[in-house]
Design an enzyme around this catalytic site. Structure first.
Site, PDB file in Angstrom:
ATOM      1  N   LYS A 116       0.653  -1.181   0.038  1.00 50.23           N
ATOM      2  CA  LYS A 116      -0.056   0.105   0.018  1.00 50.23           C
ATOM      3  C   LYS A 116       0.792   1.175  -0.045  1.00 50.23           C
ATOM      4  CE  LYS A 116      -3.813  -2.049   2.030  1.00 50.23           C
ATOM      5  NZ  LYS A 116      -5.294  -2.285   2.224  1.00 50.23           N
ATOM      6  N   GLU A 200      -3.112   7.805   7.295  1.00 52.00           N
ATOM      7  CA  GLU A 200      -3.840   8.697   6.105  1.00 52.00           C
ATOM      8  C   GLU A 200      -4.754   9.384   6.877  1.00 52.00           C
ATOM      9  OE1 GLU A 200      -4.274   6.406   2.834  1.00 52.00           O
ATOM     10  OE2 GLU A 200      -6.222   5.504   3.475  1.00 52.00           O
ATOM     11  N   GLU A 275      -9.002   0.987  -6.712  1.00 51.53           N
ATOM     12  CA  GLU A 275     -10.080   1.351  -5.730  1.00 51.53           C
ATOM     13  C   GLU A 275      -9.901   2.590  -5.273  1.00 51.53           C
ATOM     14  OE1 GLU A 275     -11.099  -2.943  -3.583  1.00 51.53           O
ATOM     15  OE2 GLU A 275      -9.807  -1.552  -2.469  1.00 51.53           O
ATOM     16  N   GLU A 288      -6.037   1.641  -3.262  1.00 51.23           N
ATOM     17  CA  GLU A 288      -5.208   0.501  -3.697  1.00 51.23           C
ATOM     18  C   GLU A 288      -5.455   0.045  -4.999  1.00 51.23           C
ATOM     19  OE1 GLU A 288      -4.892  -3.196  -1.289  1.00 51.23           O
ATOM     20  OE2 GLU A 288      -7.508  -3.241  -1.214  1.00 51.23           O
ATOM     21  N   ASN A 290      -5.846  -3.780  -6.878  1.00 47.53           N
ATOM     22  CA  ASN A 290      -5.792  -5.209  -7.000  1.00 47.53           C
ATOM     23  C   ASN A 290      -5.425  -5.516  -8.354  1.00 47.53           C
ATOM     24  OD1 ASN A 290      -6.654  -5.406  -4.055  1.00 47.53           O
ATOM     25  ND2 ASN A 290      -8.690  -4.655  -4.781  1.00 47.53           N
ATOM     26  N   PHE A 348     -22.814 -12.212  12.971  1.00 48.58           N
ATOM     27  CA  PHE A 348     -22.204 -12.817  11.834  1.00 48.58           C
ATOM     28  C   PHE A 348     -20.830 -13.748  11.825  1.00 48.58           C
ATOM     29  CE2 PHE A 348     -24.089  -8.746  10.812  1.00 48.58           C
ATOM     30  CZ  PHE A 348     -24.935  -9.116   9.632  1.00 48.58           C
TER      31      PHE A 348
HETATM   32  P1  ADP Z   1      -8.145  -3.883   2.283  1.00 50.31           P
HETATM   33  O1  ADP Z   1      -7.039  -4.244   1.426  1.00 50.31           O
HETATM   34  O2  ADP Z   1      -7.867  -4.477   3.717  1.00 50.31           O
HETATM   35  O3  ADP Z   1      -9.256  -4.459   1.900  1.00 50.31           O
HETATM   36  P2  ADP Z   1      -8.471  -1.131   1.774  1.00 50.31           P
HETATM   37  O4  ADP Z   1      -7.575  -0.086   1.784  1.00 50.31           O
HETATM   38  O5  ADP Z   1      -9.044  -1.561   0.310  1.00 50.31           O
HETATM   39  O6  ADP Z   1      -7.914  -2.349   2.753  1.00 50.31           O
HETATM   40  O7  ADP Z   1      -9.662  -0.700   2.548  1.00 50.31           O
HETATM   41  C1  ADP Z   1     -10.832  -1.193   2.713  1.00 50.31           C
HETATM   42  C2  ADP Z   1     -11.968  -0.318   3.158  1.00 50.31           C
HETATM   43  O8  ADP Z   1     -11.704   0.417   4.255  1.00 50.31           O
HETATM   44  C3  ADP Z   1     -12.580   0.839   2.135  1.00 50.31           C
HETATM   45  O9  ADP Z   1     -13.321   0.169   1.314  1.00 50.31           O
HETATM   46  C4  ADP Z   1     -13.164   1.836   3.188  1.00 50.31           C
HETATM   47  O10 ADP Z   1     -14.383   1.345   3.429  1.00 50.31           O
HETATM   48  C5  ADP Z   1     -12.177   1.850   4.280  1.00 50.31           C
HETATM   49  N1  ADP Z   1     -11.281   2.821   4.258  1.00 50.31           N
HETATM   50  C6  ADP Z   1      -9.998   2.690   3.782  1.00 50.31           C
HETATM   51  N2  ADP Z   1      -9.033   3.637   3.848  1.00 50.31           N
HETATM   52  C7  ADP Z   1     -10.011   4.649   4.205  1.00 50.31           C
HETATM   53  C8  ADP Z   1      -9.878   6.198   4.350  1.00 50.31           C
HETATM   54  N3  ADP Z   1      -8.855   6.872   4.330  1.00 50.31           N
HETATM   55  N4  ADP Z   1     -11.059   6.784   4.911  1.00 50.31           N
HETATM   56  C9  ADP Z   1     -12.242   6.018   5.022  1.00 50.31           C
HETATM   57  N5  ADP Z   1     -12.254   4.772   4.811  1.00 50.31           N
HETATM   58  C10 ADP Z   1     -11.167   4.068   4.434  1.00 50.31           C
END
Ligand code: ADP
Length: 662
Positions: A116, A200, A275, A288, A290, A348
């Site tokens: 990341k 962040e 994403e 990120e 994928n 869940f």
């Molecule tokens: P992972 O790889 O564990 O799935 P992600 O970076 O894709 O993690 O984030 C997963 C979810 O977390 C996002 O879909 C969002 O709901 C939440 N999220 C991640 N970063 C942020 C952020 N900076 N602010 C608000 N929500 C976030």
């Protein structure tokens, strides 16, 4: 083009890849573990190779075994699906070395986007907007607090190697940063063997919107619109749709172009997903990338008409993309729900066991069911407990949701816990229908968890009317069979009483062609029409002309009607019978508060207390492992342990008694 492909995966995604291969006339090889012997993906493939024990680390994750299976069967290419080895650069490299094509991006792209922190740096360089934050190494708690204060609260602490929502913490104060920093670091170290975390800005009320990209090995990259995945539980997607109800054409284009720009900087040459997190003002930030096929790719396929797996196979075979950006047209709307073996009313928790029943709406132009299990299959504790991705297509959002909601009414799963009723509740929720959603939707709408669905009055009345028709048909049949059982003759126009959740509802019922008319209380008559016959598991018919599908089953004391995510146990009685029933002693469920019950099938990791020990509320009593997650079971109140019934290493069924209190 390849003539034989091995699918290095299992379950629904392996089946889904096999379907496309079949259509393209490509032979398929499945791999399977001990736990998957006889599984659907294994039976669908032309050949199947056994690759080891049930634990993924001993089968689906062993690179050498997959390479050996390719060599043994002469497969020229491997599709990795998602999860397992799909984003493993070593796997892509090992295949390359063995002269086998990897149906996915080049290893360097996987590597560049695998982390990341590093991918965010690359995104910034490519001119992609990223969440404001700090991407350097963080020395310790004090530094973390300092950085967070500079960014401004709230912040999100994230594991760089993270995935699956692990190693993420939201912090709204310096104290929470200190706490979150150490717990995220620990979780990252334990889950990913890499304790780097970064901080962040936390975007409030965000929406998760992602762009599907597609590239080839000749420098072409296009985007196939977006998917909105804001309906999440603990940062894990539950419902996805395409397009997003939130994007306008300009934002869609801007996001698409940034996604393509980022893909080009890493020579992206397959299907991938960029994403974004999107703020309420439509500001969007890269989260990120994928580097694989996503779980939720079907919704994109349904609105673009493009088979992503076919495209992945073609580009892996070095073909040029035949689709240009201008060819991509978004047609209608698609929604997907993830049907899981889990128990929504028990927080869940995952559920395992045999799928005694598994039926759903038939696949058609508007319904797609990506599943990897059939009736009788086992949902084991070894893998992701997904049963199906049920998708619908409609000409607009409302129609797609309506179709999917109706398909859920036609879904029947038994033998294990499942989230179908919860998914119905989400789809029927007025806020979901309005499109006013964010990633907090589930947490906000079900703050105390899901405890079952209560239908709005109008829908409940039509369910009562359905129950009435079922009652009449059951009675008529009983009379027919029994001949002289002495059942009271049914008089049209009769006053009856329906009992639901201990409440009585006055019914006036009159006979009608093909059904009956039922008045609930002082309401208007509901015209119920159906060809339903006793014993049929589904009621299909109309109420006042509108289609109603409900699952029905006999109960000792009436009928159960499952509709719109609600389970209604209804007894229809004559006023006299209702009067007598009121005099019956109420049957109380046994008092189980003296027992600690196992909340899910699992393995006892440890027992923390002994016979005769006094415990305080909140004290840990036992640890049970299920689906690779350790669950600490705690005392609900102060008390004394009378007897411990389980020991370390025991494999327990749901509701098995772990210990007894005095
Ligand atoms: P992972 O790889 O564990 O799935 P992600 O970076 O894709 O993690 O984030 C997963 C979810 O977390 C996002 O879909 C969002 O709901 C939440 N999220 C991640 N970063 C942020 C952020 N900076 N602010 C608000 N929500 C976030």
């Amino acid at each position: 083009m390849f003539d034989k492909i091995l699918i290095a995966n299992r379950g629904e995604i392996a089946c889904r890849v096999i379907k496309t291969c079949r259509r393209l006339g490509i032979k398929t090889v499945a791999v399977y573990s001990d736990a998957d012997d006889g599984a659907l993906h294994m039976r669908m493939a032309d050949e199947a190779v056994h690759i080891g024990a049930a634990a993924a680390a001993e089968s689906y994750l062993v690179i050498e075994k997959i390479v050996a299976a390719c060599k043994a069967t002469g497969a020229q290419a491997v599709h990795p699906g998602y999860g397992f080895l799909s984003e493993n650069r070593k796997f892509a490299a090992a295949l390359k070395e063995a002269g086998i094509a990897f149906i996915g991006p080049n290893p360097d792209a996987i590597y560049a986007m695998g982390d990341k922190i590093e991918s965010k740096k690359l995104a910034k360089q490519a001119g992609v907007s990223t969440v404001p934050g700090y991407l350097g190494a963080i020395g310790g708690t004090d530094e973390a607090v300092k950085i967070a204060t500079e960014i401004g609260f709230p912040v999100m602490i994230k594991a760089s190697a993270g995935g699956g929502g692990k190693g993420m913490r939201i912090a709204r104060s310096a104290d929470e940063v200190a706490q979150g920093f150490s717990s995220a670091t620990n979780e990252a170290k334990n889950s990913f063997g890499d304790d780097r975390v970064f901080i962040e800005k936390y975007i409030e009320q965000p929406r998760h919107i992602e762009i599907q990209v597609l590239g080839d090995k000749h420098g072409n990259v296009i985007y196939l619109g977006e998917r909105e995945c804001s309906i999440q539980r603990r940062h894990q997607k539950v419902v996805e749709e395409a397009p997003s109800s939130f994007l306008d054409e300009a934002t869609r284009k801007a996001m698409g172009e940034q996604a393509v720009a980022l893909s080009k900087t890493v020579n992206y040459d397959s299907a991938g997903t960029v994403e974004f997190i999107v703020g309420p003002d439509r500001s969007f930030y890269f989260l990120e990338m994928n580097t694989r096929l996503q779980v939720e790719h079907p919704v994109t396929e349904l609105i673009t008409g493009i088979d992503l797996v076919e495209q992945m196979i073609r580009v892996a075979a070095n073909e040029k993309l035949a689709i240009k950006q201008d060819d991509v047209k978004l047609d209608g709307w698609a929604v997907e729900v993830r049907i899981y073996a889990e128990d929504p009313v028990r927080g869940f928790l995952p559920s395992t066991g045999r799928l005694a029943r598994w039926r759903t709406a038939e696949e058609s132009k508007v319904i797609r069911n990506d599943t990897g299990v059939v009736e009788g299959s086992e949902i084991s504790m070894f893998y992701d407990p997904m049963i199906s991705k049920l998708c619908s297509w409609g000409k607009d959002r409302a129609q797609a949701i309506e179709t999917l909601s109706a398909a859920l009414d036609e879904t029947w799963i038994a033998g294990i816990g499942h989230n179908v009723n919860f998914l119905s509740a989400v789809l029927d929720h007025p806020r979901f229908r309005s499109g006013d959603i964010s990633t907090n939707f589930i947490a906000e709408e079900w703050p105390n968890g899901y405890a079952g669905t209560v239908l709005p009055e109008e829908r409940q009345n039509s369910a009562l009317a359905v129950a009435t028709l079922i009652h009449i048909r059951n009675e008529l049949r009983a009379r027919h069979l029994g001949g002289k059982l002495g059942l009271p003759e049914w008089v049209p126009g009769e006053e009856w009483i329906a009992i639901l959740n201990k409440r009585e509802y006055k019914l006036s019922v009159s006979d009608a062609e093909g059904g009956c008319d039922v008045k609930v209380g002082k309401g208007k008559a509901l015209k119920v029409r159906s060809g339903w016959k006793p014993g049929e598991p589904f009621f299909r018919g109309t109420v006042n002309g509108a289609t109603v599908v409900a699952r029905v089953s006999a109960r000792p004391d009436g009928v159960r009607v499952v509709h719109g995510g609600a389970e209604l146990d209804v007894a229809v009685r004559t006023p006299r019978a209702a009067e007598l029933a009121r005099l019956m002693p109420e049957k109380l469920p046994p008092d189980m508060s003296k027992y600690l019950l196992c909340p899910m099938p699992g393995l006892v990791v440890s027992i923390a207390v002994a016979d005769g020990e006094a415990v305080k509320a909140g004290q840990a009593l036992a640890v049970v492992e299920a689906m690779k997650m350790e669950n600490v079971l705690r005392a609900e109140r102060d008390g004394t342990v009378k007897k411990v019934n389980a020991k370390k290493g025991d494999s327990l069924a749901v509701d098995q008694v772990i210990l007894e209190f005095a």
